[in-house]
Design a protein around this motif. Structure first.
Motif, PDB file in Angstrom:
ATOM      1  N   UNK A 101       0.844  -1.199   0.000  1.00 25.52           N
ATOM      2  CA  UNK A 101       0.000   0.000   0.000  1.00 25.52           C
ATOM      3  C   UNK A 101       0.882   1.253   0.000  1.00 25.52           C
ATOM      4  N   UNK A 102       1.254   1.693  -1.203  1.00 22.62           N
ATOM      5  CA  UNK A 102       2.147   2.831  -1.380  1.00 22.62           C
ATOM      6  C   UNK A 102       1.354   4.047  -1.842  1.00 22.62           C
ATOM      7  N   UNK A 103       1.618   5.177  -1.229  1.00 20.80           N
ATOM      8  CA  UNK A 103       1.102   6.466  -1.685  1.00 20.80           C
ATOM      9  C   UNK A 103       2.294   7.384  -1.893  1.00 20.80           C
ATOM     10  N   UNK A 104       2.318   8.120  -2.989  1.00 11.16           N
ATOM     11  CA  UNK A 104       3.414   9.046  -3.286  1.00 11.16           C
ATOM     12  C   UNK A 104       2.924  10.467  -3.066  1.00 11.16           C
ATOM     13  N   UNK A 105       3.611  11.197  -2.206  1.00 13.89           N
ATOM     14  CA  UNK A 105       3.282  12.600  -1.966  1.00 13.89           C
ATOM     15  C   UNK A 105       4.348  13.450  -2.632  1.00 13.89           C
ATOM     16  N   UNK A 106       3.927  14.470  -3.356  1.00 14.70           N
ATOM     17  CA  UNK A 106       4.857  15.294  -4.132  1.00 14.70           C
ATOM     18  C   UNK A 106       4.764  16.753  -3.671  1.00 14.70           C
ATOM     19  N   UNK A 107       5.483  17.104  -2.606  1.00 11.31           N
ATOM     20  CA  UNK A 107       5.461  18.493  -2.127  1.00 11.31           C
ATOM     21  C   UNK A 107       6.205  19.416  -3.084  1.00 11.31           C
ATOM     22  N   UNK A 108       5.670  20.615  -3.254  1.00  5.78           N
ATOM     23  CA  UNK A 108       6.412  21.642  -3.974  1.00  5.78           C
ATOM     24  C   UNK A 108       7.353  22.304  -2.962  1.00  5.78           C
ATOM     25  N   UNK A 109       7.889  23.473  -3.240  1.00  5.89           N
ATOM     26  CA  UNK A 109       9.006  23.997  -2.446  1.00  5.89           C
ATOM     27  C   UNK A 109       8.603  24.371  -1.031  1.00  5.89           C
ATOM     28  N   UNK A 110       8.866  23.473  -0.110  1.00  8.47           N
ATOM     29  CA  UNK A 110       8.511  23.699   1.299  1.00  8.47           C
ATOM     30  C   UNK A 110       9.491  24.675   1.936  1.00  8.47           C
ATOM     31  N   UNK A 111       8.974  25.541   2.802  1.00  6.02           N
ATOM     32  CA  UNK A 111       9.827  26.479   3.534  1.00  6.02           C
ATOM     33  C   UNK A 111       9.318  26.605   4.954  1.00  6.02           C
ATOM     34  N   UNK A 112      10.176  27.156   5.833  1.00 11.47           N
ATOM     35  CA  UNK A 112       9.767  27.376   7.212  1.00 11.47           C
ATOM     36  C   UNK A 112      10.947  27.344   8.163  1.00 11.47           C
ATOM     37  N   UNK A 113      10.683  27.432   9.469  1.00  7.82           N
ATOM     38  CA  UNK A 113      11.739  27.363  10.476  1.00  7.82           C
ATOM     39  C   UNK A 113      12.549  26.077  10.348  1.00  7.82           C
ATOM     40  N   UNK A 114      13.845  26.181  10.637  1.00  9.63           N
ATOM     41  CA  UNK A 114      14.811  25.070  10.639  1.00  9.63           C
ATOM     42  C   UNK A 114      15.369  24.749   9.260  1.00  9.63           C
ATOM     43  N   UNK A 115      14.869  25.376   8.212  1.00  8.52           N
ATOM     44  CA  UNK A 115      15.326  24.987   6.879  1.00  8.52           C
ATOM     45  C   UNK A 115      16.778  25.379   6.653  1.00  8.52           C
ATOM     46  N   UNK A 116      17.488  24.546   5.900  1.00  9.46           N
ATOM     47  CA  UNK A 116      18.886  24.805   5.572  1.00  9.46           C
ATOM     48  C   UNK A 116      19.024  26.035   4.690  1.00  9.46           C
ATOM     49  N   UNK A 117      20.158  26.702   4.807  1.00  9.22           N
ATOM     50  CA  UNK A 117      20.443  27.864   3.968  1.00  9.22           C
ATOM     51  C   UNK A 117      20.787  27.481   2.542  1.00  9.22           C
TER      52      UNK A 117
END
Length: 334
Positions: free
Chosen positions: A171-187
């Motif tokens: 039972x596989x589901x593929x999630x395809x997020x676009x450009x996520x941003x927010x606290x803790x993100x790498x520079x």
């Protein structure tokens, strides 16, 4: 969720740490798969409140090792697979490592999940697999066009996950997020690059391609998307985009950030930050109708107004001296 044990791979990363924290606060039993290192650190999970950390079952290992992957999956009902190498510039320098982690690592986890009878496997894709938009907004039927070694390995990993669902009934589901941003993100990502340069007092900001557009999705919406896809039976066997219903250029995003931070800036294009011409993805904008149809998910930070609210929360986190100290705005982070 309280009855199932959920394995989160890449739990020590940006999105993974937010997802792990949210699941724990919602009462889930979470095993956090963290990449082994000799320092004994657990990435962003070390920043979480002690009461949250106390409820996490930590597992250190490497998804490139099949034994490590199997040990991590053992006893879990659900796998949320986020672990990957994701920096596009570094994929030009070390493409083999991306194949080993993103393709072989995914195969190791899928094989373990199949063997051990996992109930649900949510695999993380990326909008980069679409390449520059041939039409917008980009729906899940859009052709795949890998323009970097990173994107190519994610296409391979996505197809492997889908193949396990079709071949073995996992039972596989593929999630395809676009450009996520927010606290803790790498520079290494563009929005933290802009914020940290301004927060450190710079008036001239160094960036790459200013005309490229992106669909920036706030991390809380991305996390909600993961949980919605995990819960949805209709998402099994499907690829589901997660985005913000909003498109903005990098140059305009920089102007919005400067305005929110009360600063006037100039921008200098830094050649080092530009991708090779044929490798640059010029336009990304997600169609989210499928996610809304298959799940109860809706972006709470949608449109320009939602983007600004997400940026306000992100800026506040980066402006905290304790957080900003972890970044070096004078150096280009690959």
């Amino acid at each position: 969720m309280a009855e199932d044990r959920i394995l989160v791979t890449g739990a020590d990363g940006f999105i993974g740490s937010h997802l792990t924290e949210t699941l724990v606060r919602q009462g889930a039993k979470v095993r956090a798969f963290c990449l082994y290192n000799s320092f004994g650190t657990r990435g962003h999970l070390d920043r979480l409140d002690p009461e949250v950390q106390a409820k996490i079952e930590f597992f250190t290992g490497d998804i490139r090792d099949s034994g490590s992957a199997r040990a991590a999956v053992q006893g879990c009902d659900t796998v949320l697979h986020l672990a990957a190498l994701i920096a596009i510039p570094y994929s030009y320098a070390a493409p083999e490592s991306y194949v080993d982690t993103n393709v072989k690592g995914t195969l190791n986890l899928l094989s373990a999940a199949k063997e051990l009878g996992v109930k649900k496997f949510v695999h993380t894709s990326t909008s980069e697999v679409y390449g520059t938009a041939q039409y917008v907004p980009i729906d899940e039927k859009h052709p795949l066009n890998a323009q970097s070694p990173y994107a190519a390995t994610k296409v391979g990993a996505d197809q492997m996950a889908i193949a396990f669902q079709r071949s073995f009934g996992l039972a596989v589901a593929v999630i395809r997020p676009f450009n996520t941003f927010g606290p803790r993100q790498s520079a290494r990502a563009v929005l933290p690059t802009i914020i940290t340069q301004i927060a450190s007092g710079k008036n001239e900001i160094r960036l790459g391609n200013l005309k490229a557009t992106r669909d920036f999705c706030y991390v809380k919406d991305t996390v909600a998307g993961f949980i919605a896809v995990m819960r949805s039976e209709q998402a099994v066997g499907e690829v589901t985009n997660i985005g913000s219903d909003f498109e903005v250029s990098i140059g305009d995003a920089a102007d919005i950030i400067a305005e929110l931070m009360g600063r006037k800036i100039s921008i200098r294009v830094d050649e080092e930050r530009l991708r090779p011409d044929a490798s640059e993805v010029e336009r990304l904008w997600a169609a989210t109708d499928k996610a809304k149809a298959l799940t109860d998910w809706r972006p709470q930070y949608a449109g320009r107004e939602g983007f600004q609210r997400g940026l306000t929360e992100t800026i506040a986190w980066f402006k905290d001296p304790r957080n900003l100290a972890g970044y070096d705005p004078s150096r280009y982070q690959v």
